[in-house]
Design an enzyme around this catalytic site. Structure first.
Site, short mmCIF file in Angstrom:
data_model
loop_
_atom_site.label_atom_id
_atom_site.label_comp_id
_atom_site.label_asym_id
_atom_site.label_seq_id
_atom_site.Cartn_x
_atom_site.Cartn_y
_atom_site.Cartn_z
N HIS A 127 0.86 -1.19 0.00
CA HIS A 127 0.00 0.00 0.00
C HIS A 127 0.89 1.24 0.00
O HIS A 127 1.94 1.26 0.65
CB HIS A 127 -0.90 0.02 1.24
CG HIS A 127 -2.09 0.90 1.10
ND1 HIS A 127 -2.02 2.25 1.33
CD2 HIS A 127 -3.35 0.64 0.71
CE1 HIS A 127 -3.20 2.79 1.11
NE2 HIS A 127 -4.04 1.84 0.73
N ASP A 153 -7.88 -5.44 -0.11
CA ASP A 153 -8.29 -6.33 -1.20
C ASP A 153 -7.89 -7.78 -1.01
O ASP A 153 -8.27 -8.63 -1.80
CB ASP A 153 -7.69 -5.81 -2.52
CG ASP A 153 -8.28 -4.47 -2.90
OD1 ASP A 153 -7.52 -3.53 -3.15
OD2 ASP A 153 -9.53 -4.37 -2.90
C1 SDX Z 1 -6.28 -0.06 -2.94
O1 SDX Z 1 -4.47 4.43 -2.06
C2 SDX Z 1 -5.43 3.82 -1.47
O2 SDX Z 1 -5.81 4.20 -0.37
C3 SDX Z 1 -6.03 2.64 -2.21
C4 SDX Z 1 -7.03 1.79 -1.44
C5 SDX Z 1 -8.33 2.53 -1.19
O3 SDX Z 1 -9.03 2.13 -0.26
O4 SDX Z 1 -8.65 3.45 -1.98
O5 SDX Z 1 -6.46 1.38 -0.21
C6 SDX Z 1 -7.43 0.55 -2.25
O6 SDX Z 1 -6.03 0.26 -4.08
C7 SDX Z 1 -5.38 -1.02 -2.18
C8 SDX Z 1 -4.13 -1.47 -3.02
C9 SDX Z 1 -4.57 -2.56 -3.93
N1 SDX Z 1 -3.49 -2.92 -4.88
C10 SDX Z 1 -2.87 -4.11 -4.79
O7 SDX Z 1 -3.06 -4.93 -3.90
C11 SDX Z 1 -1.92 -4.39 -5.95
C12 SDX Z 1 -0.59 -4.92 -5.41
N2 SDX Z 1 0.05 -3.85 -4.71
C13 SDX Z 1 0.94 -3.00 -5.42
O8 SDX Z 1 0.87 -2.90 -6.76
C14 SDX Z 1 1.48 -1.82 -4.63
O9 SDX Z 1 1.73 -2.25 -3.37
C15 SDX Z 1 0.64 -0.57 -4.59
C16 SDX Z 1 0.27 -0.10 -5.96
C17 SDX Z 1 -0.62 -0.80 -3.81
C18 SDX Z 1 1.45 0.52 -3.90
O10 SDX Z 1 2.53 0.76 -4.71
P1 SDX Z 1 3.60 1.92 -4.35
O11 SDX Z 1 3.23 2.66 -3.13
O12 SDX Z 1 3.87 2.70 -5.58
O13 SDX Z 1 4.83 1.09 -3.91
P2 SDX Z 1 5.90 0.50 -4.88
O14 SDX Z 1 5.25 -0.11 -6.08
O15 SDX Z 1 6.95 1.55 -5.08
O16 SDX Z 1 6.46 -0.71 -3.99
C19 SDX Z 1 7.59 -0.56 -3.15
C20 SDX Z 1 8.38 -1.85 -3.34
C21 SDX Z 1 8.74 -2.14 -4.79
O17 SDX Z 1 9.91 -2.94 -4.76
P3 SDX Z 1 11.37 -2.20 -4.97
O18 SDX Z 1 11.31 -1.48 -6.30
O19 SDX Z 1 11.51 -1.24 -3.80
O20 SDX Z 1 12.37 -3.32 -4.93
O21 SDX Z 1 7.54 -2.97 -2.94
C22 SDX Z 1 7.33 -3.82 -4.06
C23 SDX Z 1 7.62 -3.01 -5.31
O22 SDX Z 1 8.03 -3.87 -6.37
N3 SDX Z 1 5.90 -4.21 -4.00
C24 SDX Z 1 5.45 -5.44 -4.19
C25 SDX Z 1 4.07 -5.36 -3.99
N4 SDX Z 1 3.72 -4.09 -3.69
C26 SDX Z 1 4.86 -3.38 -3.71
N5 SDX Z 1 6.09 -6.59 -4.51
C27 SDX Z 1 5.31 -7.68 -4.62
N6 SDX Z 1 3.96 -7.70 -4.44
C28 SDX Z 1 3.31 -6.56 -4.13
N7 SDX Z 1 1.98 -6.56 -3.96
#
Ligand code: SDX
Length: 436
Positions: A313, A371
């Site tokens: 998140h 989710d």
């Molecule tokens: C919702 O914003 C809100 O409030 C949204 C929400 C709401 O109620 O409105 O809460 C609802 O959208 C919840 C989120 C649902 N999405 C997912 O579950 C999809 C999987 N999660 C990700 O795609 C990710 O965690 C995000 C999009 C939710 C957040 O992404 P960020 O903040 O841009 O973080 P990032 O992608 O920069 O991640 C940081 C690191 C990265 O690795 P490095 O580059 O540092 O090595 O963490 C890794 C990412 O690759 N990472 C994950 C991951 N989420 C982040 N690796 C594996 N699996 C994951 N799910």
């Protein structure tokens, strides 16, 4: 917001004169550095793609402390609201800033019930879709189409028009989602029954048929209502920011909410619940819990492009409080339905346990979000996977409209118009085609 005693001074190493920027306090949470005059004073923009360090507005609706894993709707902890209140009380709270008393709740609920039907013409929009169209494609169309019935009677600068639009949207979303479902199932639409609760009415429109009486299961009714409460609002997330930016042009609320529906569909946002369930089913097909280790290796391999959907998140760097409540709801519903041994629920809990002990996730502070479990409980209720995000949109509509109305009700609001860092071609002349 309150002007802080201290201020921020921006200085430049190339001799450009430094600039003092005011700092403001909110009631809780990070202070903000006011950069509104930065471009006028320095000729420079700030740069923050994805808005990792940017407050786009001031708001009094929802507060999130990502480090503590705390979520407050108008100051009330989500745990207390999910336990002691229902969705109608939560809608009243988000829209008006306070929980209603019994009379206020009855009045609000009645007003919503009075608007649950949609114009009969709406059914003809559905006929343009294939029966297998994704429900979110249908919802993006239907919510936008509502504008056609109210556009000429919606002056967003009139507080009463904003109020009736809020009631209409909250009331009609369940009807539209159920219509999208019935259309895909090839079944007749069921009209709203205003003697049922908000969640009970939705269940009736979804699962009843003209052929026999449908009895609402109170355990599922309560679980659905809690799912709506947990999804109702969440500060300035991507879809809420979309609604605010779209609404800032002065467009009607139905069009602005349709923009929010479209944004929510994405798998990084509200579409994650559908993606998470599909992920669990894929792992189950691969062999279930015995294959979790192999799947996790894929997730940790950057080149795989595989993410653990329902994890991570932008704000929560601790456990999403909604995920905990959703897991509890999962247990309640699965037990009530005699599905406590549901393999996907067991798989999800095994995945969570492994992830929370794995350095890759611990280092990146990746925890289950709203989710991760929501799909399992919806699937157990009989909601098709492709409809999960539409249910999220149904619940989030009250948050979107509350945030939109807060923005429009602020006399200081302006149309949102971000700038850019330009990295394209500088000015050049067009050459005749023979010389290109
Ligand atoms: C919702 O914003 C809100 O409030 C949204 C929400 C709401 O109620 O409105 O809460 C609802 O959208 C919840 C989120 C649902 N999405 C997912 O579950 C999809 C999987 N999660 C990700 O795609 C990710 O965690 C995000 C999009 C939710 C957040 O992404 P960020 O903040 O841009 O973080 P990032 O992608 O920069 O991640 C940081 C690191 C990265 O690795 P490095 O580059 O540092 O090595 O963490 C890794 C990412 O690759 N990472 C994950 C991951 N989420 C982040 N690796 C594996 N699996 C994951 N799910």
């Amino acid at each position: 917001m309150k002007l802080a005693d201290n201020k921020a001074t921006l200085s430049f190493s190339n001799g450009t004169p430094s600039v003092d920027l005011p700092v403001y306090h909110g009631n809780v949470g990070p202070d903000v550095v006011d950069i509104r005059k930065l471009y006028a004073q320095t000729g420079m923009f700030t740069y923050d793609p994805g808005f990792l360090s940017t407050a786009s507005c001031q708001s009094a609706i929802t507060y999130i402390d990502g480090d503590k894993g705390e979520l407050l709707y108008r100051g009330y902890p989500i745990e207390q609201l999910a336990t002691n209140c229902d969705f109608m009380e939560t809608c009243h709270l988000l829209l008006y800033g306070n929980l209603p008393d019994a009379a206020g709740k009855a009045n609000f609920t009645q007003r919503v019930s009075n608007h649950t039907m949609v114009n009969e013409q709406m059914q003809f929009f559905l006929r343009g879709f294939r029966r297998d169209a994704h429900p979110m494609a249908i919802m993006t169309g239907l919510v936008g189409a509502l504008s056609a019935f109210y556009h000429d009677s919606t002056d967003i600068n009139n507080p009463e028009h904003r109020e009736i639009s809020a009631i209409r949207l909250i009331a009609k979303m369940p009807t539209l989602v159920a219509m999208a479902y019935k259309y895909s199932a090839g079944q007749p639409y069921m009209y709203p029954k205003n003697n049922l609760s908000y969640a009970g009415n939705f269940m009736h429109m979804m699962f009843a048929t003209p052929c026999e009486e449908y009895v609402v299961n109170p355990v599922i009714e309560r679980a659905l209502d809690r799912i709506f409460v947990l999804h109702a609002d969440h500060e300035q997330n991507a879809s809420t920011s979309t609604v605010r930016l779209c609404g800032s042009s002065g467009t009607n609320p139905f069009a602005a909410i349709a923009a929010g529906v479209a944004c929510l569909w994405g798998p990084a946002h509200g579409g994650a619940n559908e993606a998470c369930l599909n992920m669990l089913e894929d792992i189950q097909k691969m062999g279930g819990i015995s294959k979790v280790g192999q799947f996790m290796e894929q997730v940790k391999d950057k080149n795989s492009g595989v993410k653990l959907m329902g994890f991570g998140h932008r704000v929560y760097k601790n456990y999403d409080p909604r995920a905990k409540l959703m897991q509890e709801t999962c247990k309640e519903v699965l037990t009530a339905l005699g599905l406590e041994n549901d393999p996907l629920f067991k798989l999800a809990m095994a995945l969570e346990k492994i992830a929370l002990e794995d350095d890759y996730f611990v280092q990146r502070k990746l925890y289950p979000n709203v989710d991760f479990y929501s799909g399992i409980v919806q699937r157990a209720i009989g909601i098709p996977v492709s409809l999960f995000t539409a249910i999220f949109a149904l619940a989030r509509t009250v948050g979107w409209i509350a945030q939109l109305n807060e923005m429009i009700g602020d006399p200081e609001y302006k149309i949102g118009r971000p700038r850019q860092l330009f990295t394209g071609s500088v000015k050049r002349d067009v050459m005749p085609i023979a010389q290109r």
